[in-house]
Scaffold this motif. Structure first.
Motif, PDB file in Angstrom:
ATOM      1  N   VAL A  48      12.013   9.094  -1.824  1.00 34.08           N
ATOM      2  CA  VAL A  48      12.131   8.977  -0.579  1.00 34.08           C
ATOM      3  C   VAL A  48      11.978   7.320   0.181  1.00 34.08           C
ATOM      4  O   VAL A  48      11.981   6.633   0.531  1.00 34.08           O
ATOM      5  CB  VAL A  48      12.052   9.781   0.314  1.00 34.08           C
ATOM      6  N   ILE A  49      10.456   7.957  -0.113  1.00 32.47           N
ATOM      7  CA  ILE A  49       9.753   6.459   0.246  1.00 32.47           C
ATOM      8  C   ILE A  49      10.662   4.835  -0.647  1.00 32.47           C
ATOM      9  O   ILE A  49      10.294   4.257  -0.137  1.00 32.47           O
ATOM     10  CB  ILE A  49       7.988   6.257  -0.757  1.00 32.47           C
ATOM     11  N   ALA A 104       0.862  -1.419   0.055  1.00 34.55           N
ATOM     12  CA  ALA A 104      -0.177  -0.242   0.225  1.00 34.55           C
ATOM     13  C   ALA A 104       1.065   1.044   0.370  1.00 34.55           C
ATOM     14  O   ALA A 104       0.525   1.978  -1.159  1.00 34.55           O
ATOM     15  CB  ALA A 104      -1.107   0.033   1.451  1.00 34.55           C
ATOM     16  N   ILE A 105       1.495   1.140   1.063  1.00 34.07           N
ATOM     17  CA  ILE A 105       2.585   2.167   0.942  1.00 34.07           C
ATOM     18  C   ILE A 105       3.185   2.501  -0.677  1.00 34.07           C
ATOM     19  O   ILE A 105       3.546   3.765  -1.237  1.00 34.07           O
ATOM     20  CB  ILE A 105       4.141   2.546   1.979  1.00 34.07           C
ATOM     21  N   GLN A 106       4.324   1.576  -1.314  1.00 35.53           N
ATOM     22  CA  GLN A 106       4.554   2.000  -2.369  1.00 35.53           C
ATOM     23  C   GLN A 106       3.633   1.891  -3.081  1.00 35.53           C
ATOM     24  O   GLN A 106       3.970   2.682  -4.700  1.00 35.53           O
ATOM     25  CB  GLN A 106       4.683   0.301  -2.874  1.00 35.53           C
ATOM     26  N   ILE A 107       2.071   2.217  -3.682  1.00 36.88           N
ATOM     27  CA  ILE A 107       1.165   2.508  -4.390  1.00 36.88           C
ATOM     28  C   ILE A 107       1.608   3.997  -4.407  1.00 36.88           C
ATOM     29  O   ILE A 107       1.198   4.567  -4.895  1.00 36.88           O
ATOM     30  CB  ILE A 107       0.606   1.802  -4.382  1.00 36.88           C
ATOM     31  N   GLY A 139      13.301   5.066  -6.872  1.00 34.34           N
ATOM     32  CA  GLY A 139      13.324   6.478  -6.043  1.00 34.34           C
ATOM     33  C   GLY A 139      14.584   6.975  -6.189  1.00 34.34           C
ATOM     34  O   GLY A 139      14.612   8.255  -5.972  1.00 34.34           O
ATOM     35  N   GLY A 140      15.799   6.155  -6.616  1.00 36.84           N
ATOM     36  CA  GLY A 140      17.421   7.202  -6.936  1.00 36.84           C
ATOM     37  C   GLY A 140      16.370   7.907  -7.963  1.00 36.84           C
ATOM     38  O   GLY A 140      17.242   9.671  -7.991  1.00 36.84           O
ATOM     39  N   LEU A 150      13.849   3.311   0.938  1.00 38.09           N
ATOM     40  CA  LEU A 150      13.311   2.756   2.341  1.00 38.09           C
ATOM     41  C   LEU A 150      13.052   1.525   1.876  1.00 38.09           C
ATOM     42  O   LEU A 150      12.315   0.544   2.785  1.00 38.09           O
ATOM     43  CB  LEU A 150      12.125   3.542   3.314  1.00 38.09           C
ATOM     44  N   SER A 151      12.594   1.032   0.827  1.00 38.03           N
ATOM     45  CA  SER A 151      12.035  -0.171  -0.058  1.00 38.03           C
ATOM     46  C   SER A 151      13.514  -1.452   0.732  1.00 38.03           C
ATOM     47  O   SER A 151      13.516  -1.938  -0.340  1.00 38.03           O
ATOM     48  CB  SER A 151      11.220  -0.040  -0.992  1.00 38.03           C
ATOM     49  N   CYS A 152      14.358  -1.483   1.657  1.00 37.65           N
ATOM     50  CA  CYS A 152      15.378  -1.718   1.651  1.00 37.65           C
ATOM     51  C   CYS A 152      15.051  -4.135   1.458  1.00 37.65           C
ATOM     52  O   CYS A 152      14.050  -3.060   2.585  1.00 37.65           O
ATOM     53  CB  CYS A 152      16.507  -2.101   2.895  1.00 37.65           C
ATOM     54  N   PRO A 153      15.564  -4.253   0.686  1.00 43.50           N
ATOM     55  CA  PRO A 153      15.285  -5.860   0.966  1.00 43.50           C
ATOM     56  C   PRO A 153      15.593  -6.565   2.160  1.00 43.50           C
ATOM     57  O   PRO A 153      15.447  -7.535   2.234  1.00 43.50           O
ATOM     58  CB  PRO A 153      15.476  -6.519  -0.600  1.00 43.50           C
ATOM     59  N   GLY A 154      16.543  -5.633   3.361  1.00 43.09           N
ATOM     60  CA  GLY A 154      17.367  -6.660   4.336  1.00 43.09           C
ATOM     61  C   GLY A 154      18.505  -7.211   3.892  1.00 43.09           C
ATOM     62  O   GLY A 154      18.420  -7.527   3.108  1.00 43.09           O
TER      63      GLY A 154
END
Length: 278
Positions: free
Chosen positions: A179-180, A5-8, A122-123, A183-187
């Motif tokens: 920026v959002i 939802a945040i990605q959308i 994002g970049g 923040l989608s780092c895969p870990g």
């Protein structure tokens, strides 16, 4: 990694930013004249954009002329042109990457690959936002500086137009979306595979879903295993009962053969003596 939802939401913000930057690049009202004439055939407002200059007359006529000569333009206007076009291109490329990095899409590779793609998108959005902010700020500074100069006549003074406002708002949308997505780092990398099959990236299955399926499968297999164990125990009991029944019979046969009265008959030749043979 962020939720779908945040990605959308970030994708929607970036899309608004791209549309706003494209519209602002084409608008002719980057700076607007401040003087107003009272005559009928005199212009009410004069506007200058990146690509054309427009005049709005009091009779309702709206005419525009293209800026064909690029060398005659000032340096800040040429830079703003190039930066805005480049910003639209980079932002559009970022939208393509973002569509691959969304969690709700089926394409884009594995879970970790989607995370890296989202960070790249994002970049691109952040770069596009700076490509909007820097030239727009420079253009605004030039307009305000010329307006505050007292040597120029009133007819040559302009104020910032609506296209600059659209540019700043679009840059803000692009920056927020970038920026959002960043923040989608895969870990951290783990030994467990994120997908059930790497040969079919078009149909991704998350590790959690596979783990749930395995748990359901084990729950389904448990009654079968219990039933098999019960059947095995019953067969072992039957074998033990048969062995207990056969054991007394074998003991009885051994007793019969061991008693001297019921020994098996000897061979007839054994009963003859040596003299009879002679």
């Amino acid at each position: 990694m962020l939720s779908a939802a945040i990605q959308i939401l970030a994708f929607a913000l970036a899309l608004l930013g791209v549309l706003g930057a494209t519209v602002a690049t084409l608008l002719p009202n980057w700076k607007v004249s401040t003087n107003v004439w009272s005559s009928i055939m005199t212009p009410i407002s004069q506007m200058q954009g990146l690509w054309m200059d427009c005049v709005w007359y009091s009779s309702g006529v709206f005419s525009c002329t293209m800026k064909n000569s690029m060398l005659s333009l000032p340096a800040y206007l040429q830079t703003t042109r190039a930066a805005m076009v480049l910003s639209c291109m980079v932002a559009t490329f970022g939208l393509c990457l973002a569509s691959l990095g969304l969690k709700c899409t089926r394409w884009g590779g594995s879970h970790r690959a989607k995370g890296h793609t989202a960070i790249a998108a994002g970049g691109c959005f952040i770069l596009a936002s700076f490509l909007c902010l820097v030239p727009a700020s420079w253009f605004t500074n030039e307009v305000i500086t010329a307006f505050l100069t007292t040597d120029l006549p009133e007819s040559s003074k302009y104020q910032p137009g609506g296209a600059l406002c659209v540019t700043f708002i679009s840059a803000g949308f692009l920056l927020a979306g970038g920026v959002i997505f960043c923040l989608s780092c895969p870990g951290k990398r783990t030994r467990r595979p994120d997908y059930a099959s790497s040969a079919n990236p078009d149909r991704p299955v998350l590790y959690r879903d596979e783990q749930q399926r395995r748990e359901l499968q084990t729950e389904r297999d448990q009654p079968k295993k219990r039933q098999n164990k019960t059947v095995q125990l019953q067969m072992d009991e039957v074998k033990q009962e048969k062995a207990l029944k056969e054991k007394p019979e074998q003991d009885q046969e051994q007793r019969l053969y061991s008693s001297p009265s019921k020994l098996p008959p000897k061979d007839i030749k054994d009963s003859y003596s040596l003299q009879e043979y002679v």
